[in-house]
Design a protein around this motif. Structure first.
Motif, PDB file in Angstrom:
ATOM      1  N   ALA B  16       0.844  -1.202   0.000  1.00 29.76           N
ATOM      2  CA  ALA B  16       0.000   0.000   0.000  1.00 29.76           C
ATOM      3  C   ALA B  16       0.871   1.241   0.000  1.00 29.76           C
ATOM      4  O   ALA B  16       2.071   1.179   0.294  1.00 29.76           O
ATOM      5  CB  ALA B  16      -0.916   0.008   1.223  1.00 29.76           C
ATOM      6  N   ALA B  17       0.256   2.364  -0.363  1.00 32.14           N
ATOM      7  CA  ALA B  17       0.962   3.644  -0.294  1.00 32.14           C
ATOM      8  C   ALA B  17       1.064   4.068   1.159  1.00 32.14           C
ATOM      9  O   ALA B  17       0.166   3.813   1.961  1.00 32.14           O
ATOM     10  CB  ALA B  17       0.212   4.705  -1.094  1.00 32.14           C
ATOM     11  N   GLU B  18       2.164   4.725   1.482  1.00 31.92           N
ATOM     12  CA  GLU B  18       2.412   5.158   2.864  1.00 31.92           C
ATOM     13  C   GLU B  18       1.276   6.020   3.414  1.00 31.92           C
ATOM     14  O   GLU B  18       0.889   5.891   4.569  1.00 31.92           O
ATOM     15  CB  GLU B  18       3.705   5.960   2.879  1.00 31.92           C
ATOM     16  N   ARG B  19       0.738   6.881   2.549  1.00 29.64           N
ATOM     17  CA  ARG B  19      -0.313   7.791   3.037  1.00 29.64           C
ATOM     18  C   ARG B  19      -1.586   7.037   3.427  1.00 29.64           C
ATOM     19  O   ARG B  19      -2.441   7.578   4.110  1.00 29.64           O
ATOM     20  CB  ARG B  19      -0.621   8.853   1.980  1.00 29.64           C
ATOM     21  N   ASP B  20      -1.705   5.793   2.964  1.00 24.00           N
ATOM     22  CA  ASP B  20      -2.876   4.988   3.322  1.00 24.00           C
ATOM     23  C   ASP B  20      -2.579   4.018   4.467  1.00 24.00           C
ATOM     24  O   ASP B  20      -3.401   3.161   4.792  1.00 24.00           O
ATOM     25  CB  ASP B  20      -3.353   4.185   2.110  1.00 24.00           C
ATOM     26  N   ALA B  43       4.949   5.906  -4.295  1.00 25.11           N
ATOM     27  CA  ALA B  43       4.040   5.441  -5.343  1.00 25.11           C
ATOM     28  C   ALA B  43       2.619   5.508  -4.818  1.00 25.11           C
ATOM     29  O   ALA B  43       2.349   5.150  -3.680  1.00 25.11           O
ATOM     30  CB  ALA B  43       4.382   4.005  -5.740  1.00 25.11           C
ATOM     31  N   ASN B  44       1.707   5.951  -5.676  1.00 23.00           N
ATOM     32  CA  ASN B  44       0.298   5.989  -5.295  1.00 23.00           C
ATOM     33  C   ASN B  44      -0.530   5.402  -6.427  1.00 23.00           C
ATOM     34  O   ASN B  44      -0.174   5.524  -7.598  1.00 23.00           O
ATOM     35  CB  ASN B  44      -0.146   7.425  -5.016  1.00 23.00           C
ATOM     36  N   GLY B  45      -1.606   4.774  -6.119  1.00 23.99           N
ATOM     37  CA  GLY B  45      -2.460   4.155  -7.131  1.00 23.99           C
ATOM     38  C   GLY B  45      -1.974   2.762  -7.431  1.00 23.99           C
ATOM     39  O   GLY B  45      -0.776   2.454  -7.309  1.00 23.99           O
ATOM     40  N   PRO B  46      -2.872   1.880  -7.824  1.00 23.59           N
ATOM     41  CA  PRO B  46      -2.534   0.454  -7.955  1.00 23.59           C
ATOM     42  C   PRO B  46      -1.437   0.160  -8.981  1.00 23.59           C
ATOM     43  O   PRO B  46      -0.514  -0.612  -8.698  1.00 23.59           O
ATOM     44  CB  PRO B  46      -3.863  -0.193  -8.344  1.00 23.59           C
ATOM     45  N   PRO B  66      -9.388   0.484  -6.875  1.00 25.58           N
ATOM     46  CA  PRO B  66      -8.148   0.890  -6.209  1.00 25.58           C
ATOM     47  C   PRO B  66      -7.206  -0.284  -5.942  1.00 25.58           C
ATOM     48  O   PRO B  66      -6.160  -0.105  -5.327  1.00 25.58           O
ATOM     49  CB  PRO B  66      -8.650   1.470  -4.877  1.00 25.58           C
ATOM     50  N   VAL B  67      -7.572  -1.497  -6.395  1.00 20.44           N
ATOM     51  CA  VAL B  67      -6.804  -2.688  -6.045  1.00 20.44           C
ATOM     52  C   VAL B  67      -6.173  -3.309  -7.293  1.00 20.44           C
ATOM     53  O   VAL B  67      -6.812  -3.404  -8.333  1.00 20.44           O
ATOM     54  CB  VAL B  67      -7.720  -3.739  -5.356  1.00 20.44           C
ATOM     55  N   ALA B  68      -4.914  -3.704  -7.159  1.00 26.95           N
ATOM     56  CA  ALA B  68      -4.250  -4.435  -8.239  1.00 26.95           C
ATOM     57  C   ALA B  68      -3.798  -5.786  -7.705  1.00 26.95           C
ATOM     58  O   ALA B  68      -3.409  -5.908  -6.544  1.00 26.95           O
ATOM     59  CB  ALA B  68      -3.045  -3.652  -8.750  1.00 26.95           C
ATOM     60  N   LEU B  69      -3.859  -6.787  -8.566  1.00 29.26           N
ATOM     61  CA  LEU B  69      -3.419  -8.124  -8.194  1.00 29.26           C
ATOM     62  C   LEU B  69      -2.296  -8.486  -9.161  1.00 29.26           C
ATOM     63  O   LEU B  69      -2.525  -8.596 -10.368  1.00 29.26           O
ATOM     64  CB  LEU B  69      -4.607  -9.080  -8.335  1.00 29.26           C
TER      65      LEU B  69
END
Lengths: 344, 344
Positions: B16-20, B43-46, B66-69
């Motif tokens: 995950a991104a640090e901000r999240d 990095a932000n976004g999947p 918002p999710v990538a696999l």
């Protein structure tokens, strides 16, 4: 003993009169020899004690002042002489979670022969072994429980009285001491009585919220069962005027429905509507919940008897947590922040 | 994942991104899969997260909202991706004795990578393992210590800040929250911050004395380092007029020699000379001592900076212990004792 050609290793027991049970010098001797202390209730003075403890002695005991040394022909079973000195530990479980209970309290619970307490707390304090005797009461007669525990301990048992939180803060500590104070029985006063502190409910709720009790604060019970309501109003008014953070115990109940509303009226005279209020319900237990609401919006309906209410002072500060909830703390300073202060 | 023919057992990490970092839903996923959460700061976004975490991916990731696999051809070393979410536990040691430290605090100390604190308390909190990093400071700059601990945790470390007593009561809890509040760094706000409560010094002293805090009470610091002395006088006057039991922290020091005497003058306006005062010095530590003196006889010289002073209310009661010392308690009732009351 050396002069008599006897070894301290051969001592079976230290025997004393019940009325001397608490004398430190007796415990010093028993402890330094590592042998059990046994108490007799119906004998005083060294000769009488020896006669009562070992009636079939072949040799006369050596008596020197208040001490007698009796030598038996056969090994002596110390446990058959009189009784042990009873113990009573008034133990705080903390708010509920095992991880918040002091090791001292856990050990006292594990080692006790008798466990006395309000049913809910006794259940929280378990599990217990099969040979431990549980005295769970389903009422709130604190003084009866205290007396029951004291009389068990006075009979030589090792007893624990269970409180939630800290037994010294609105809990069984004061009840046990009041019961002891009210008794003239030397057997009650001779027991080994220990109050074992714990984490109180307000501390658990405060920790979950951040650090609202980080500066001068008070803890007040809003229950007028055992104190006049006028005293509570007076204390609320002073505490609010002093700008102390306030934690309320027993904030509301079915039998006391209006008191919290009146308390909030008094506090609102002195505190701004935006003052943060922490509502910690069942903190440290499975159903734990935490809310932070501004004083201006707090309604008595938001609170039940299992809620601790913490009302901030004029400096108590709130800021958002990354998870969407809020942190609440009362800064270390008051008035002008120091040059290096962290928050705004 | 089922739809893609993939097993949850094959997940190497949640990235995950640090901000999240603090978003509960991310922790829910990581926890339910039992896999580590790794954070990326740049990095932000999947799509960007996958690119940063696994730059040499053979297959395009599946992206849904918002999710990538992303599926790797070879086993993935989760520890090589970004960093872990840092942890900071603000821990209370209790008054000193290990038997009074909550198991939660002990476990946090045992598991921490970094231990930050005032030297004396860090020494009390040990022993530590060879791979634990000790950051003991010899000064009292609480805010500096708090910032140091936060920045270590923000770097992905598992950190403990050590306080004596309860970190939420005149201790490091408020300093850490103040430092966090003063920072705009999302890495600081993204850490897992926990305040772990403890038994505060007044509770230890109260337990040794009996139960002087058994009814409404306040805890006040007499230090005017970070608050104006007039505020302290005002609070003392209100608390004394409200007939609250009072515990004083930081009662006296070389730099603050006259304040306790002035505080006692204020209290004596409202309280009788026979009011019991408990002086608990180093309670829970090897040099522990406890004295009970009447308010009328208390002198500032009886107190030093390691003493907690507990001043009784008008109902606080004293009675002799069998060992020659005294029990002190504040009864559960106020005003007229209930019919069944134990004492007097």
């Amino acid at each position: 003993m050396g002069a008599r050609g006897l070894s301290p290793l051969g001592v079976a027991a230290i025997v004393a009169a019940e009325r001397d049970a608490a004398r430190p010098e007796i415990h010093d001797v028993a402890e330094s020899l590592g042998r059990p202390l046994r108490l007799l209730s119906n004998a005083n003075g060294p000769a009488a004690l020896v006669q009562a403890a070992m009636p079939n002695l072949a040799e006369q005991p050596f008596i020197a002042g208040p001490v007698a040394l009796a030598v038996a022909q056969l090994p002596v079973d110390a446990a058959a002489i009189g009784r042990a000195r009873g113990k009573l530990a008034v133990v705080g479980l903390g708010p509920g979670a095992a991880e918040w209970m002091a090791p001292e309290a856990r050990q006292a619970l594990d080692n006790a022969q008798d466990i006395v307490g309000y049913e809910t707390y006794v259940r929280m304090a378990g599990p217990f072994a099969g040979d431990q005797v549980i005295h769970a009461s389903d009422n709130r007669e604190e003084l009866d429980r205290a007396r029951h525990a004291l009389s068990l301990a006075a009979g030589g048992r090792s007893v624990v009285v269970v409180s939630s939180g800290d037994p010294g803060i609105f809990a069984m500590g004061a009840a046990v001491l009041e019961a002891l104070h009210g008794s003239a029985d030397p057997a009650w006063h001779g027991i080994e009585l220990t109050v074992m502190p714990g984490i109180s409910a307000a501390q658990g709720a405060a920790a979950r919220a951040g650090a609202p009790l980080g500066h001068d604060f008070c803890i007040l019970s809003l229950s007028d069962n055992l104190k006049p309501w006028e005293v509570i109003e007076k204390r609320l008014d002073h505490a609010a005027a002093a700008d102390l953070v306030m934690a309320f115990y027993n904030p509301i109940s079915r039998a006391r429905p209006w008191q919290l509303g009146r308390a909030l009226e008094i506090v609102r005279v002195h505190r701004a509507p935006r003052t943060p209020v922490v509502l910690g319900r069942d903190v440290g237990r499975p159903a734990e919940s935490l809310r932070v609401v501004p004083l201006g919006e707090l309604k008595p309906d938001d609170v039940d008897m299992r809620t601790v209410v913490i009302i901030g002072s004029s400096t108590t500060t709130i800021f958002p947590r990354a998870d969407g909830t809020a942190w609440v703390y009362t800064p270390r300073w008051y008035g002008a922040p120091p040059p290096d202060a962290g928050g705004s």
